[in-house]
Design a protein around this motif. Sequence first.
Motif, short mmCIF file in Angstrom:
data_model
loop_
_atom_site.label_atom_id
_atom_site.label_comp_id
_atom_site.label_asym_id
_atom_site.label_seq_id
_atom_site.Cartn_x
_atom_site.Cartn_y
_atom_site.Cartn_z
N ALA A 93 0.81 -1.21 0.00
CA ALA A 93 0.00 0.00 0.00
C ALA A 93 0.85 1.26 0.00
O ALA A 93 0.41 2.31 -0.49
CB ALA A 93 -0.92 0.00 1.23
N GLN A 94 2.09 1.17 0.54
CA GLN A 94 2.95 2.36 0.58
C GLN A 94 4.31 2.14 -0.07
O GLN A 94 4.96 3.09 -0.48
CB GLN A 94 3.14 2.83 2.02
CG GLN A 94 3.67 4.25 2.14
CD GLN A 94 3.59 4.78 3.56
OE1 GLN A 94 2.87 4.24 4.41
NE2 GLN A 94 4.32 5.84 3.85
N ILE A 95 4.75 0.88 -0.15
CA ILE A 95 6.01 0.60 -0.83
C ILE A 95 5.73 0.62 -2.33
O ILE A 95 5.05 -0.25 -2.86
CB ILE A 95 6.59 -0.76 -0.41
CG1 ILE A 95 6.97 -0.72 1.07
CG2 ILE A 95 7.83 -1.09 -1.25
CD1 ILE A 95 7.48 -2.04 1.61
N ARG A 96 6.27 1.63 -2.99
CA ARG A 96 5.94 1.85 -4.40
C ARG A 96 6.92 1.17 -5.34
O ARG A 96 6.60 0.90 -6.50
CB ARG A 96 5.93 3.36 -4.68
CG ARG A 96 5.50 3.74 -6.09
CD ARG A 96 4.06 3.36 -6.33
NE ARG A 96 3.62 3.76 -7.67
CZ ARG A 96 2.90 2.99 -8.47
NH1 ARG A 96 2.54 1.78 -8.07
NH2 ARG A 96 2.52 3.42 -9.64
N ALA A 97 8.13 0.88 -4.85
CA ALA A 97 9.14 0.31 -5.74
C ALA A 97 10.14 -0.53 -4.97
O ALA A 97 10.32 -0.36 -3.76
CB ALA A 97 9.88 1.42 -6.49
N VAL A 98 10.78 -1.44 -5.67
CA VAL A 98 11.91 -2.19 -5.14
C VAL A 98 13.10 -1.95 -6.06
O VAL A 98 12.95 -1.78 -7.27
CB VAL A 98 11.63 -3.71 -5.04
CG1 VAL A 98 10.62 -4.01 -3.95
CG2 VAL A 98 11.19 -4.29 -6.38
N SER A 99 14.29 -1.94 -5.47
CA SER A 99 15.51 -1.84 -6.26
C SER A 99 16.41 -2.99 -5.88
O SER A 99 16.33 -3.54 -4.78
CB SER A 99 16.22 -0.50 -6.01
OG SER A 99 16.70 -0.41 -4.68
N PHE A 100 17.28 -3.36 -6.80
CA PHE A 100 18.16 -4.50 -6.57
C PHE A 100 19.28 -4.45 -7.59
O PHE A 100 19.18 -3.82 -8.64
CB PHE A 100 17.40 -5.82 -6.69
CG PHE A 100 16.44 -5.89 -7.85
CD1 PHE A 100 16.88 -6.23 -9.12
CD2 PHE A 100 15.10 -5.58 -7.67
CE1 PHE A 100 15.99 -6.27 -10.19
CE2 PHE A 100 14.20 -5.62 -8.74
CZ PHE A 100 14.66 -5.97 -10.00
N GLY A 101 20.37 -5.12 -7.25
CA GLY A 101 21.49 -5.23 -8.17
C GLY A 101 21.57 -6.63 -8.74
O GLY A 101 21.69 -6.82 -9.94
N ARG A 102 21.49 -7.64 -7.87
CA ARG A 102 21.54 -9.04 -8.31
C ARG A 102 20.19 -9.69 -8.04
O ARG A 102 19.70 -9.66 -6.92
CB ARG A 102 22.64 -9.80 -7.56
CG ARG A 102 24.04 -9.26 -7.81
CD ARG A 102 25.07 -10.17 -7.16
NE ARG A 102 26.42 -9.68 -7.40
CZ ARG A 102 27.12 -8.95 -6.55
NH1 ARG A 102 26.58 -8.62 -5.38
NH2 ARG A 102 28.34 -8.55 -6.83
N GLY A 103 19.59 -10.30 -9.09
CA GLY A 103 18.27 -10.89 -8.96
C GLY A 103 17.27 -9.75 -8.88
O GLY A 103 17.64 -8.59 -8.94
#
Length: 359
Positions: A93-103
């Motif tokens: 509901a509030q986490i709009r995005a995820v970031s990552f380098g591997r996988g």
Amino acid sequence: MADPIETPLTRLLGCRYPIVQTAMGWVATPPLVIATSNAGAFGFLAAAVMTPDEARAAIAEVRAGTDKPFGVNFHSFQPGAAEIVEAILENAAQIRAVSFGRGPDAKMIARFKEAGILCMPTIGAAKHAQKMVQMGVDMVTVQGGEGGGHTGSVPTTILLPQVLDAVQVPVIAAGGFGDGRGLAAALAFGAAGIAMGTRFLMTQESAPPDNVKARYVKAGTDDITVSTKVDGLPQRMIRNQALDRIERSNGIGLWRRAVESGLQMKRQTKASYADLLKAAKGMTSHGGLSLPQAMMAAAAPMMIQRAVVDGDADGGLMATGVVAGRLGDLPTCEQLIETIMAEAHQRLAALASLSSGVR
């Protein structure tokens, strides 16, 4: 407040300004993410160095401190990654995005997209951007060689247009940015905004102790170097006693340090030996690392933690972008973002005046 500049980044992430605060381990803690988000930029929580319980608590703290959208960073090979993914999805509901380098893989990306969470990996080559887009990500952050931590050899001014020509999703520029001139330049290239790590580390609300921040303020460009001795991959650091010792060490010393740090990580994360082995194997099969490199990689987070958490500016490692060499202040996040936006508007107005023939 400064006038917003609307781009695909602001529209997709729901932030006021096209500025992203990156997820630096032990630096991008809830206070920094809250301050960044409340000031109108988009903050990422650094969960890649957290246990699942720590990640849940940190997510709850951010949600209690701001009603603005924010992001979470993780990587698929850390101990407890599956539980952290569930915690992220539970807070969609509030986490709009995820970031990552591997996988993660295409299946996990699809799960995030189904939950309405955008995927925006950080990449260092055009071919990696193309691969991520094929897997379904929504946007990519392009970090040029000027960036902190693990870095490549291609400067942002070369890499950014390569990626812009290679993919059709919004591209965020990272590596060497620290002010409004950089934002205006990135927008002129065609980027949707900028992402900054070191500049946000050097703020009042970031987690490192004052004595460590003072070392960042003091550092000039000649005090910043790239080392391959930390974990076998190029990493940009501020020169200090710890880095000098590592640079002088031989293969046996590096392996001993890696094993010691791996055991320390096991104690801190409460991971089993099987979990650590699984993480190392995952990094070798999907992260492009040899097994020795994957084992050595355990050393770097613990050494960085020693500096940015424990305050040991001589005995720990201080990852940094080369931009730290020209930064000399520690503003609040609100002051920083307001200044960046004012400078960006000024530069964009100057460009518009040039194009219209006005002097």
